[in-house]
Design a protein around this motif. Structure first.
Motif: not given
Length: 181
Positions: A127, A129-130, A132-133
């Motif tokens: 994702t 989000r992943w 970006d993390r």
């Protein structure tokens, strides 16, 4: 039981997410004699995935256990990857294993734009989000810059290389394993 050759060797593949670790680990197996493959991304899938030191301790222990079991069964070349973040992780991993004859640490390097494209187009989807993390984790150079190591460092810039070209680069860099090929 596999007919062993006299020396044990460990090929460790590391690099940032999207560098091609899983792809190259899979591609190396068919051309590596008496070998086993361990991709920590396959054996370390959890939900949630904390990506903290405790999680990486668990992951290193699992990989070390598999390396030891494969070696005990006669697989003298083990290809493993996707579990080293930095030199400190490497040192912690090595403490878990008896010393093989040789360790080859292959770091896959790639231009950030190509890496981002690979992350979006690969079969193993993540994702935003992943991603970006993971992107918050700074690139670590300690593996390639460490002095007095017990491994041979092999850096491969895969930015403009195909899978076949990357495998050729690695196999030509490790004649101790691939000279008979």
């Amino acid at each position: 039981m596999v007919s062993p050759v006299p020396e044990g060797r460990l090929v460790l593949v590391c690099g940032q997410e999207g560098a091609g670790k899983s792809t190259i680990i899979r591609a190396l197996l068919p051309c590596t004699p008496y070998s086993a493959r361990i991709d920590a991304e396959d054996i370390g899938q959890t939900n949630p995935c904390p990506m903290d030191d405790e999680f990486f301790d668990l992951l290193r222990g699992n990989v070390a256990g598999l390396v030891e079991r494969f070696c005990s069964a006669g697989y003298v070349n083990v290809i493993a990857g996707s579990f080293l973040r930095d030199y400190r992780d490497y040192l912690a991993f090595r403490q878990l294993l008896p010393k093989p004859t040789a360790v080859f640490l292959v770091e896959l390097l790639v231009d950030s734009d190509v890496r981002d494209d690979r992350r979006l187009s690969r079969a193993k989807q993540t994702t935003q989000r992943w991603r970006d993390r993971v992107d918050l984790i700074p690139e670590d150079r300690t593996i390639r810059e460490a002095a007095n190591t017990d491994y041979r460092y092999i850096g491969v810039d895969t930015t403009n290389l195909s899978i076949v070209e990357t495998v050729r680069w690695i196999t030509e860099s490790i004649p101790e394993i691939y000279r008979q090929q």
